[in-house]
Design a protein around this motif. Structure first.
Motif, mmCIF file in Angstrom:
data_model
loop_
_atom_site.group_PDB
_atom_site.id
_atom_site.type_symbol
_atom_site.label_atom_id
_atom_site.label_comp_id
_atom_site.label_asym_id
_atom_site.label_seq_id
_atom_site.Cartn_x
_atom_site.Cartn_y
_atom_site.Cartn_z
ATOM 1 N N ILE B 398 3.451 -10.757 -6.049
ATOM 2 C CA ILE B 398 2.941 -10.266 -4.768
ATOM 3 C C ILE B 398 2.732 -8.757 -4.849
ATOM 4 C CG2 ILE B 398 3.481 -10.000 -2.333
ATOM 5 C CD1 ILE B 398 4.902 -12.571 -2.354
ATOM 6 N N ALA B 401 -0.422 -8.111 -6.618
ATOM 7 C CA ALA B 401 -1.583 -8.399 -5.784
ATOM 8 C C ALA B 401 -1.831 -7.261 -4.805
ATOM 9 C CB ALA B 401 -1.362 -9.717 -5.035
ATOM 10 N N ASN B 402 -0.762 -6.787 -4.210
ATOM 11 C CA ASN B 402 -0.861 -5.667 -3.292
ATOM 12 C C ASN B 402 -1.485 -4.454 -3.957
ATOM 13 O OD1 ASN B 402 -0.293 -5.652 -0.636
ATOM 14 N ND2 ASN B 402 1.914 -5.448 -0.861
ATOM 15 N N GLN B 537 -1.331 -13.708 -1.901
ATOM 16 C CA GLN B 537 -0.064 -13.136 -1.464
ATOM 17 C C GLN B 537 0.583 -13.998 -0.388
ATOM 18 O OE1 GLN B 537 -1.548 -9.223 -0.369
ATOM 19 N NE2 GLN B 537 0.046 -8.365 -1.649
ATOM 20 N N LEU B 540 2.095 -17.088 -1.954
ATOM 21 C CA LEU B 540 3.360 -16.803 -2.626
ATOM 22 C C LEU B 540 4.473 -16.551 -1.616
ATOM 23 C CD1 LEU B 540 2.068 -14.541 -5.519
ATOM 24 C CD2 LEU B 540 3.031 -16.817 -5.720
ATOM 25 N N SER B 541 4.131 -15.863 -0.535
ATOM 26 C CA SER B 541 5.149 -15.621 0.485
ATOM 27 C C SER B 541 5.607 -16.925 1.112
ATOM 28 C CB SER B 541 4.613 -14.714 1.590
ATOM 29 O OG SER B 541 4.158 -13.512 1.039
ATOM 30 N N ALA B 798 9.155 -10.248 0.224
ATOM 31 C CA ALA B 798 7.829 -10.818 -0.004
ATOM 32 C C ALA B 798 7.017 -10.796 1.275
ATOM 33 C CB ALA B 798 7.970 -12.247 -0.517
ATOM 34 N N ALA B 802 3.524 -8.907 1.799
ATOM 35 C CA ALA B 802 2.307 -9.650 2.129
ATOM 36 C C ALA B 802 1.711 -9.117 3.424
ATOM 37 C CB ALA B 802 2.616 -11.137 2.248
#
Lengths: 116, 913
Positions: B398, B401-402, B537, B540-541, B798, B802
């Motif tokens: 995550i 991704a951020n 994200q 995944l969260s 997370a 996100a």
């Protein structure tokens, strides 16, 4: 002439090449012609041995190369002196001269000098 | 010779390898051609001329090779300097950019530090408990024999091979040829150490009984003094020496050299410290420290009422050996298995032969690599650590991704700059290198910060493991892991944005009207990369949130589960009276005395006694004959049992389903009675009642006078076992080690001290350990707590990341569309409409993430099914909670950009185009 020490040869060859380029860029064949002409064709080393010397001098930065057109419109690699090369020629020349003079003196001596 | 066309002086940068060869060939060919031409002019025929020219040239092959050598070398040197100067340029450029955007850099570094730090912390733990080998020479030659997890086990009764008796160890030691050396090690009881003259209060170091070859098999030298020699294995009681660990020497004896040779007493026995082990040696158990090693031969001297050395029924030792040269693990295993089986069968009583043979069949001997030593905690923590590692990797994804989104947004803002540079001839690879360098530097810096964080993080994790004693070293393996992780992270979040930023259409970029890069390229279009990243994200969260929900609920269930006893009102006191020499009549009166003292303590409502305490790690088992029940296999008659005192069940708060509690009349004079638990009753009496039936065990017959609801023995997760309770007073002799169960009216924790005080008054030399039942139960689920707590932290992290990611993308997207919104409002849209538009887009992303994430979450939970206690996979409360939390966060994250979009005045917006 073929018996002369290669180290001595190489140093001299380098100087000859640098000298050959003092009047402007030449390609490899042109350098060979000049040396033959200037030394009276006395140096009968294989002509090709010039080329590793040329490449080495280029790697050392005394000369630089450019591709161009020869007199008869062929594609050829021209070499010319760099500023560093000019300096190298000067110092090399005087060193060579000194060496030749002192070697000549020794070789032409008639009596052995007193040793302490 | 090929002509190059019209190029007169071609400026050639960068020379490739093929280039070099072509050039040299061309140059030499030119020379040959010129000489040939000259010779032809002098009258030679063309062929002869060429041949003569070649002859004059010299050895063309050698010359060509020399030239090529020189040129290749030169080329390599040039390329090297190029790389270095490029790299230096990139680094200084990256550092400058980072300094110019301090806020951005700070956010990136912090996020990276959190993500990488969490991973490093978890990996440090995994390294320390699961991966690290013993710090001894050539650990790969070591083998463990038996169960490496039973480091403190002791079993009385039938012969076993997971832990062994001393005579069995001696058989293996004497007969084995496949091992170059072998030692046995086992637990000590509580050690009372007096090290200074005049010392009154004994200390209790962690000790281990080891055979004399312990140090030689492990090849551990002494740092001071000596280690054990073969003499220490000769005569029971004839080896009054100990070796202490280096750490213990530093802390307890302050590194004083006079500690070696000092006389100490342990349990009243005089011993001499003969040496200190090497500083690098931390013992043969991972996760538990050992401070003092005592020769096995001293076992009976130190524990005079428990003579174990000659008894084949007392199994308490683990074995470790070093393979002889050329012997494989498999060979050693078969040899030792044969030796042990033979030894077990040779010494077994006739009646037990069949049982022993079955044990051998069902429980083959474990012989495994001993490189990582013995460890109780490794077995306990393997699954939890796996879960944690998975969870923390998700967090890092995550984070990547951020960061990728951030980098995308920033890179596209420089789109015009990039395209101009490329139009002017900059190499795309160069530009990508430059952008990647920035990512790399940030990743390395973030990684370094992460390592610092991990120092704290791993200590926190270790504290949560419930007792593991590990030093969290940031050793080479951990640092290598962090470095690799930083590298991978940099590529993950830096590569795609770098490629994107440099993939621009020239015409589009230079268009005056355009904003540099198209929306799709930038990643904010309908299916732009940025939005995809946010969806990822969110997915995944969801994974982590669902996991968190399920694990937390599982934990809650565990904590509240009914163990069949009064969990919050019981104190258990472990009493070792055997050490102090109590036996038979003296022991019985001691037990009675202790019970009465306990009952008289204020706040205590009842007290009783039992041989095995609940959740105290001890268990007894035997086989029984039940009236009216025909067993099909030996297992069918196996049953756990406990000897208990009067009013046991009412004291512990167990529920009697039928019949009565055991009481004072159930003594030697009374009829022999027993109480069965519900599981046993259902098993042995499926069609009727157990009441009044008879059972026979250990050649005595008992009548069942009560059936009690199951009381959990020690493992909340395990299915209840069959158990029978017998009155302690009716057994042949009371046990030297027993547990007192004390029922309190209020909070049991408040009474621990006064209880201990009251009980020690009976005999100050008694070894007592006081713990409340809820403490014991909590200890047994410490690992579950670890997992649920840490995963919750990751879940929250997370979620925050996100939400941040969503916020970032939405802000960027709406800023790009300011003019569009202004236009809409100028044409009559209400601010609320614009808000709804933006929020709707945000929620769409969240829905996308949920659709992807939910199945993934359920799939992941399937893998950790074993960790979940009474929680099904479709646990609606967890799923619902995860969704609600996520939606709320998403709504919040989208609200601010939405509001900003709606607030835009139409004039301002239109002017922006």
């Amino acid at each position: 002439m073929a018996d002369i020490d290669v180290g001595l040869m190489r140093g001299t060859l380098d100087l000859l090449i640098l000298k050959a380029l003092t009047w402007g860029p030449r390609h490899g064949y042109g350098v060979v012609e000049w040396i033959e002409h200037a030394t009276g064709a006395a140096l009968q080393i294989g002509e090709g041995t010039l080329y590793p010397a040329l490449h080495r001098l280029e790697a050392q930065g005394w000369i630089e190369a450019e591709w161009g057109l020869s007199e008869n419109n062929r594609h050829a690699k021209f070499y010319k002196l760099t500023a560093a090369g000019r300096g190298q020629l000067r110092t090399g020349l005087s060193a060579w001269q000194q060496f030749v003079e002192s070697a000549s003196r020794a070789l032409h001596a008639t009596a052995s000098p007193r040793t302490a | 010779m090929t002509d190059r066309g019209d190029w007169t002086r071609v400026f050639r940068l960068g020379v490739g390898a093929r280039h070099i060869e072509r050039d040299v060939d061309q140059e030499l060919e030119f020379h040959i051609a010129m000489r040939t031409q000259k010779l032809v002019g002098a009258g030679f025929a063309p062929d002869a001329a060429r041949a003569k020219a070649l002859e004059r040239f010299g050895d063309i092959h050698t010359i060509r090779d020399s030239c090529l050598d020189i040129d290749h070398q030169r080329e390599r040197a040039m390329r090297r300097t190029n790389y270095l100067s490029n790299a230096r340029q990139d680094i200084s450029y990256a550092l400058r950019t980072m300094r110019q955007n301090v806020g951005f850099t700070a956010v990136v570094l912090l996020t990276l530090a959190l993500g990488i730090g969490a991973n490093t912390s978890t990996f440090t733990l995994i390294d320390a408990i699961v991966l690290r080998t013993l710090s001894v020479p050539h650990p790969e030659q070591l083998v463990t024999i038996g169960d490496p997890a039973r480091t403190g086990g002791m079993s009385d009764g039938s012969v076993r091979n997971d832990i062994v008796s001393y005579p069995l160890f001696a058989d293996v030691r004497d007969q084995s040829k496949s091992l170059r050396g072998i030692y046995a090690a086992g637990r000590t009881s509580r050690l009372d150490l007096l090290a200074e003259s005049g010392q009154k209060e004994p200390e209790h170091p962690r000790g281990r009984f080891v055979s004399a070859s312990f140090f030689s098999v492990l090849q551990v030298p002494a740092a001071l003094g000596r280690t054990f020699s073969p003499d220490e294995d000769k005569v029971p009681g004839g080896a009054p020496v100990v070796v202490i660990s280096y750490a213990y020497w530093l802390t307890r004896f302050s590194g004083d050299r006079s500690a070696v040779g000092r006389s100490i007493t342990i349990n009243g026995v005089p011993l001499t410290i003969v040496g200190v082990s090497a500083s690098t040696f931390k013992g043969d158990i991972v996760g538990q420290r050992t401070e003092i090693w005592i020769p096995i031969m001293e076992q009976q001297a130190l524990m005079p009422n428990s003579p174990w050395l000659d008894d084949r029924s007392k199994s308490w030792l683990q074995m470790m050996g070093r393979l002889a040269p050329g012997v494989t693990l498999a060979q050693a295993k078969s040899e030792i298995t044969a030796i042990e089986n033979r030894s077990m069968l040779d010494h077994v009583a006739a009646g037990e032969r069949a049982g022993t043979e079955q044990n051998i069949r069902e429980g083959p001997l474990r012989v495994e690599s001993g490189a990582r030593g013995f460890s109780y905690y490794r077995k306990l923590l393997a699954a939890p650590l796996f879960i944690l590692m998975a969870a923390v990797s998700v967090v890092l994804l995550i984070v990547c991704a951020n960061l990728a989104n951030l980098m995308l947004a920033r890179a596209s803002a420089r789109g015009r700059e990039m395209s101009v540079r490329m139009a002017l001839g900059a190499n795309r690879l160069r530009l990508v290198q430059q952008l990647l360098t920035e990512s790399l530097i940030m990743a390395i810096a973030g990684g370094a910060l992460g390592v610092l964080l991990a120092i704290w993080g791993s200590s926190a994790l270790i504290a949560l493991t419930g007792g593991a004693e590990i030093a969290a070293h940031l050793d080479a393996r951990v640092l290598a892991f962090t470095a690799l992780l930083s590298l991978a992270t940099a590529i993950l979040f830096g590569l795609v944005p770098a490629l994107r930023a440099t993939r621009v259409e020239l015409s589009e970029a230079l268009r005056a009207q355009g904003r540099g890069v198209s929306n799709a390229e930038r990643g904010t279009g309908k299916f732009g990369l940025g939005k995809m990243l946010v969806v990822a994200q969110v997915a995944l969260s969801v994974l982590l949130l669902v996991g968190t929900g399920m694990l937390v609920r599982s934990m809650q269930r565990l904590q509240r589960t009914d163990i069949g006893a009064a969990r919050d009102q019981l104190v258990l006191v472990e009493v070792d009276a055997q050490r102090s020499g109590y036996k038979d009549a003296r022991l019985s009166s001691l037990v009675a005395d202790l019970i009465s003292r306990a009952t008289q303590t204020p706040g205590v409502t009842a007290a009783s006694v039992s041989e095995n305490g609940i959740f105290s790690g001890s268990e007894s088992a035997t086989s029984i004959r039940v009236e009216g029940f025909t067993p099909r296999t030996d297992d069918d008659s196996a049953i756990a049992y406990d000897d208990v005192g009067p009013a046991y069940f009412s004291t512990i708060g167990a529920h009697l389903a039928q019949g009565r509690d055991l009481d004072a009349r159930d003594n030697q004079a009374g009829a022999k009675v027993a109480v069965m638990n519900a599981t046993a009753a259902r098993y042995f009496f499926p069609h009727g009642s157990a009441m009044g039936s008879h059972i026979t065990m250990d050649s005595a017959t008992y009548e069942i006078v009560g059936v009690v609801s199951d009381v959990e023995g020690g493992d909340l997760r395990a299915k209840p076992v069959r158990r029978v309770y017998l009155p302690m007073a009716q057994r042949r002799s009371p046990p030297g080690q027993f547990y007192l169960e004390v029922r309190t009216s209020g909070n049991p924790a408040h009474l621990s001290e006064s209880l201990r005080h009251a009980l020690s008054a009976a005999d100050p030399s008694l070894a007592l350990r006081v713990k409340t039942l809820s403490e014991l139960v909590d200890d047994s689920i410490a690992q579950d707590k670890l997992v649920s707590r840490v995963v919750s932290v990751f879940g929250i992290l997370a979620l925050a990341l996100a939400a941040l990611g969503l916020y970032g993308v939405m802000t960027y997207a709406t800023t790009r569309r300011t003019s569009e919104f202004g236009l809409r409002m100028a044409l009559g849209a209400e601010p609320a409409d614009v808000m709804r538009l933006v929020l709707g887009e945000a929620m769409l992303l969240v829905v996308g993430g949920v659709i992807v994430g939910m199945p993934a979450a359920l799939g992941a939970m399937q893998l950790v099914k074993n960790q979940l206690y009474e929680i099904g996979l479709l646990d609606w409360p967890s799923l619902a909670l995860a969704l609600i939390v996520l939606s709320a966060s998403a709504a919040l994250a989208g609200y601010l950009p939405a509001r900003r979009a709606a607030r835009v005045g139409p004039l301002v917006a239109l002017r922006e185009s």
